[in-house]
Design a protein around this motif. Sequence first.
Motif, PDB file in Angstrom:
ATOM      1  N   TRP A  53      11.475   6.251   6.263  1.00  0.00           N
ATOM      2  CA  TRP A  53      10.087   6.176   6.223  1.00  0.00           C
ATOM      3  C   TRP A  53       9.489   5.304   4.954  1.00  0.00           C
ATOM      4  CZ3 TRP A  53       7.205   8.703   9.968  1.00  0.00           C
ATOM      5  CH2 TRP A  53       5.922   8.722   9.697  1.00  0.00           C
ATOM      6  N   PRO A  54       8.480   4.624   5.090  1.00  0.00           N
ATOM      7  CA  PRO A  54       8.091   4.280   6.469  1.00  0.00           C
ATOM      8  C   PRO A  54       8.812   3.573   7.101  1.00  0.00           C
ATOM      9  CG  PRO A  54       7.183   2.619   4.677  1.00  0.00           C
ATOM     10  CD  PRO A  54       8.080   3.771   3.867  1.00  0.00           C
ATOM     11  N   MET A  55       8.605   3.528   8.543  1.00  0.00           N
ATOM     12  CA  MET A  55       9.633   3.081   9.390  1.00  0.00           C
ATOM     13  C   MET A  55       9.402   1.628   9.571  1.00  0.00           C
ATOM     14  SD  MET A  55       9.591   5.617  12.448  1.00  0.00           S
ATOM     15  CE  MET A  55       7.737   5.992  13.040  1.00  0.00           C
ATOM     16  N   SER A  56      10.625   0.700   9.600  1.00  0.00           N
ATOM     17  CA  SER A  56      10.676  -0.963   9.548  1.00  0.00           C
ATOM     18  C   SER A  56      10.078  -1.357  10.786  1.00  0.00           C
ATOM     19  CB  SER A  56      11.916  -1.249   9.307  1.00  0.00           C
ATOM     20  OG  SER A  56      12.747  -0.858  10.267  1.00  0.00           O
ATOM     21  N   ASN A  57       9.726  -0.587  11.660  1.00  0.00           N
ATOM     22  CA  ASN A  57       9.452  -1.000  13.178  1.00  0.00           C
ATOM     23  C   ASN A  57       7.826  -0.840  13.324  1.00  0.00           C
ATOM     24  OD1 ASN A  57       9.880   1.329  13.437  1.00  0.00           O
ATOM     25  ND2 ASN A  57      10.248   1.116  15.908  1.00  0.00           N
ATOM     26  N   VAL A  58       7.122  -0.081  12.448  1.00  0.00           N
ATOM     27  CA  VAL A  58       5.756   0.234  12.672  1.00  0.00           C
ATOM     28  C   VAL A  58       4.950  -0.577  11.670  1.00  0.00           C
ATOM     29  CG1 VAL A  58       3.938   2.042  12.455  1.00  0.00           C
ATOM     30  CG2 VAL A  58       6.347   2.490  13.499  1.00  0.00           C
ATOM     31  N   TRP A  59       4.116  -1.467  12.138  1.00  0.00           N
ATOM     32  CA  TRP A  59       3.280  -2.384  11.208  1.00  0.00           C
ATOM     33  C   TRP A  59       1.890  -1.552  11.501  1.00  0.00           C
ATOM     34  CZ3 TRP A  59       4.426  -8.233  13.057  1.00  0.00           C
ATOM     35  CH2 TRP A  59       5.638  -8.512  12.911  1.00  0.00           C
ATOM     36  N   MET A  60       1.258  -1.683  10.285  1.00  0.00           N
ATOM     37  CA  MET A  60      -0.161  -0.978  10.171  1.00  0.00           C
ATOM     38  C   MET A  60      -0.924  -2.315   9.741  1.00  0.00           C
ATOM     39  SD  MET A  60       0.097   2.100  10.911  1.00  0.00           S
ATOM     40  CE  MET A  60      -1.809   2.186  10.264  1.00  0.00           C
ATOM     41  N   LEU A  61      -1.891  -2.267  10.696  1.00  0.00           N
ATOM     42  CA  LEU A  61      -3.382  -3.342  10.578  1.00  0.00           C
ATOM     43  C   LEU A  61      -4.495  -2.589  10.587  1.00  0.00           C
ATOM     44  CD1 LEU A  61      -0.728  -4.511  12.687  1.00  0.00           C
ATOM     45  CD2 LEU A  61      -1.985  -6.677  12.446  1.00  0.00           C
ATOM     46  N   THR A  62      -5.346  -3.251  10.008  1.00  0.00           N
ATOM     47  CA  THR A  62      -6.725  -2.951  10.146  1.00  0.00           C
ATOM     48  C   THR A  62      -7.539  -3.968  10.367  1.00  0.00           C
ATOM     49  OG1 THR A  62      -8.624  -1.444   8.990  1.00  0.00           O
ATOM     50  CG2 THR A  62      -7.534  -3.090   7.471  1.00  0.00           C
ATOM     51  N   SER A  63      -8.787  -3.621  10.972  1.00  0.00           N
ATOM     52  CA  SER A  63      -9.755  -4.585  11.392  1.00  0.00           C
ATOM     53  C   SER A  63     -10.833  -5.089  10.399  1.00  0.00           C
ATOM     54  CB  SER A  63     -10.538  -4.491  12.769  1.00  0.00           C
ATOM     55  OG  SER A  63      -9.746  -4.304  13.710  1.00  0.00           O
ATOM     56  N   VAL A  64     -11.037  -6.133  10.153  1.00  0.00           N
ATOM     57  CA  VAL A  64     -12.547  -6.595   9.282  1.00  0.00           C
ATOM     58  C   VAL A  64     -13.137  -7.656   9.976  1.00  0.00           C
ATOM     59  CG1 VAL A  64     -11.073  -5.910   7.029  1.00  0.00           C
ATOM     60  CG2 VAL A  64     -11.297  -8.362   7.682  1.00  0.00           C
ATOM     61  N   GLN A 104      -7.763   0.989   1.412  1.00  0.00           N
ATOM     62  CA  GLN A 104      -7.193   2.014   2.157  1.00  0.00           C
ATOM     63  C   GLN A 104      -5.932   1.454   2.959  1.00  0.00           C
ATOM     64  OE1 GLN A 104      -8.225   5.071   1.881  1.00  0.00           O
ATOM     65  NE2 GLN A 104     -10.455   5.095   1.413  1.00  0.00           N
ATOM     66  N   LEU A 105      -5.852   0.305   3.446  1.00  0.00           N
ATOM     67  CA  LEU A 105      -4.703   0.034   4.082  1.00  0.00           C
ATOM     68  C   LEU A 105      -3.563  -0.331   2.785  1.00  0.00           C
ATOM     69  CD1 LEU A 105      -3.460  -1.255   6.565  1.00  0.00           C
ATOM     70  CD2 LEU A 105      -3.957  -3.378   5.685  1.00  0.00           C
ATOM     71  N   LEU A 106      -3.900  -0.782   1.803  1.00  0.00           N
ATOM     72  CA  LEU A 106      -2.761  -1.080   0.829  1.00  0.00           C
ATOM     73  C   LEU A 106      -2.273   0.372   0.340  1.00  0.00           C
ATOM     74  CD1 LEU A 106      -4.550  -3.796  -1.412  1.00  0.00           C
ATOM     75  CD2 LEU A 106      -2.819  -4.136   0.340  1.00  0.00           C
ATOM     76  N   ALA A 107      -2.835   1.415   0.623  1.00  0.00           N
ATOM     77  CA  ALA A 107      -2.358   2.818   0.221  1.00  0.00           C
ATOM     78  C   ALA A 107      -1.535   3.502   1.361  1.00  0.00           C
ATOM     79  CB  ALA A 107      -3.336   3.499  -0.175  1.00  0.00           C
ATOM     80  N   CYS A 108      -1.471   2.781   2.367  1.00  0.00           N
ATOM     81  CA  CYS A 108      -0.687   3.317   3.427  1.00  0.00           C
ATOM     82  C   CYS A 108       0.997   2.926   3.203  1.00  0.00           C
ATOM     83  CB  CYS A 108      -1.137   2.741   4.824  1.00  0.00           C
ATOM     84  SG  CYS A 108      -2.541   3.347   5.571  1.00  0.00           S
ATOM     85  N   PRO A 109       1.800   4.041   3.242  1.00  0.00           N
ATOM     86  CA  PRO A 109       3.009   3.458   3.350  1.00  0.00           C
ATOM     87  C   PRO A 109       3.374   2.741   4.633  1.00  0.00           C
ATOM     88  CG  PRO A 109       2.715   5.698   3.861  1.00  0.00           C
ATOM     89  CD  PRO A 109       1.315   5.269   3.501  1.00  0.00           C
ATOM     90  N   ALA A 110       3.936   1.596   4.714  1.00  0.00           N
ATOM     91  CA  ALA A 110       4.021   0.661   5.829  1.00  0.00           C
ATOM     92  C   ALA A 110       5.055  -0.353   5.528  1.00  0.00           C
ATOM     93  CB  ALA A 110       2.833   0.132   6.544  1.00  0.00           C
ATOM     94  N   ALA A 111       5.766  -0.725   6.529  1.00  0.00           N
ATOM     95  CA  ALA A 111       6.692  -2.059   6.184  1.00  0.00           C
ATOM     96  C   ALA A 111       5.941  -3.301   6.248  1.00  0.00           C
ATOM     97  CB  ALA A 111       7.785  -1.865   7.521  1.00  0.00           C
ATOM     98  N   VAL A 112       4.822  -3.447   7.079  1.00  0.00           N
ATOM     99  CA  VAL A 112       3.952  -4.486   7.177  1.00  0.00           C
ATOM    100  C   VAL A 112       2.857  -4.053   7.025  1.00  0.00           C
ATOM    101  CG1 VAL A 112       2.974  -6.307   8.614  1.00  0.00           C
ATOM    102  CG2 VAL A 112       5.526  -6.087   8.261  1.00  0.00           C
ATOM    103  N   ARG A 113       1.782  -4.673   6.311  1.00  0.00           N
ATOM    104  CA  ARG A 113       0.236  -4.271   6.540  1.00  0.00           C
ATOM    105  C   ARG A 113      -0.498  -5.652   6.787  1.00  0.00           C
ATOM    106  NH1 ARG A 113       2.046  -2.591   1.605  1.00  0.00           N
ATOM    107  NH2 ARG A 113       2.449  -0.460   1.250  1.00  0.00           N
ATOM    108  N   GLY A 114      -1.309  -5.561   7.729  1.00  0.00           N
ATOM    109  CA  GLY A 114      -1.764  -6.652   8.232  1.00  0.00           C
ATOM    110  C   GLY A 114      -3.477  -6.669   8.354  1.00  0.00           C
ATOM    111  N   ILE A 115      -4.162  -7.772   8.240  1.00  0.00           N
ATOM    112  CA  ILE A 115      -5.343  -7.631   8.691  1.00  0.00           C
ATOM    113  C   ILE A 115      -5.808  -8.375   9.731  1.00  0.00           C
ATOM    114  CG2 ILE A 115      -7.689  -8.659   7.549  1.00  0.00           C
ATOM    115  CD1 ILE A 115      -6.387  -6.662   5.986  1.00  0.00           C
TER     116      ILE A 115
END
Length: 344
Positions: free
Chosen positions: A166-177, A189-200
């Motif tokens: 955890w965070p799982m390597s196959n789960v990417w977190m993205l947010t819309s702007v 807020q996105l940067l504070a999420c534990p995630a293997a990939v963070r995207g915009i």
Amino acid sequence: MADKSLIEWTDATWNPITGCTLVDDGCRHCYAAHLITSWPAIGNHPSREGLARKNAAGESKFTGEVRFNEQWLDQPLRWKKPRRIFVCAHGDLFHPEVPDEWIDKVFAVMALAPQHTFQVLTKRPERAREYLMGLTCDGARRLNVARMAGHLFGDEADAKASNRHWPMSNVWMLTSVSDQASANERIPQLLACPAAVRGISAEPLLGPVDLTLDGLVCLPCPASLDGLRMDTDTGAYECCSRCDYTGVGSEWGIDWVICGGESGPHARPMHPDWARSLRDQCVAAGVPFLFKQWGEWAADQIGPEDARSTRYPPGHVEFLKIGKKRAGRKLDGVEWSQFPEVAE
């Protein structure tokens, strides 16, 4: 749901939860709401019927109702070939009306399908952050997800989910702007999420966006200062060692940027300089960049004689409304289709 998707940055869509609510100006002409009100095969399906309506101006709007589609929950488990899967393409997994129990079920399936990459796109990264951190930043959320996997699919599923990092390597977190204001609000807020990939996902892009976010500071752990460590030299608190917020590597903490203009009957044009700026920022920072589309409008040199034109901003660039397909997805003659790479 769709085993194959025409969306340029994914392979398939999975809609265990449908329905949403307008958040900001970027939602004004939501493509998903438009599909529900304009395509009977989609809008009349029990998973979406009544979730969106057209207003007096002909704009499609979600009603705010959200729906759990349990019949599709195990769909990724039946897809054996690895896919990139867009999660909740016709809703938002972290909508305030979605209970944690539903999210636990979605994450349980993602934990049991490590062959797939799940792309979770939300306009509510603050809710995502709270959920992913759990209550104490000590793995409680991971254990809840594992228990849910066992409840849904048996003891072996519980054990399999429990063993996932955890965070799982196959789960990417993205947010819309869509502009600088939404970027300033959501990216921290996105940067504070534990995630293997963070995207915009900068789509629809309605204004220039500077991704460096000058003056950005790390958000504190939601648990309390017990979840942080203090730098004895500066007195500043930093994230505790139990959390991995490093992503796959950029000085921003952002690992992927998608950029696109608006499509649909009410689409607004995207200034080429806004897209160029995001591209140039990504190239300079070594961040993968994907240019999804121009949308309905394209710069004047591409359009046919019968296209409708507008100037935006006035006196700067002339745009021609030629449709998404004819406008294409090349930026200055180049098709940008870069993806992040994640080590297992």
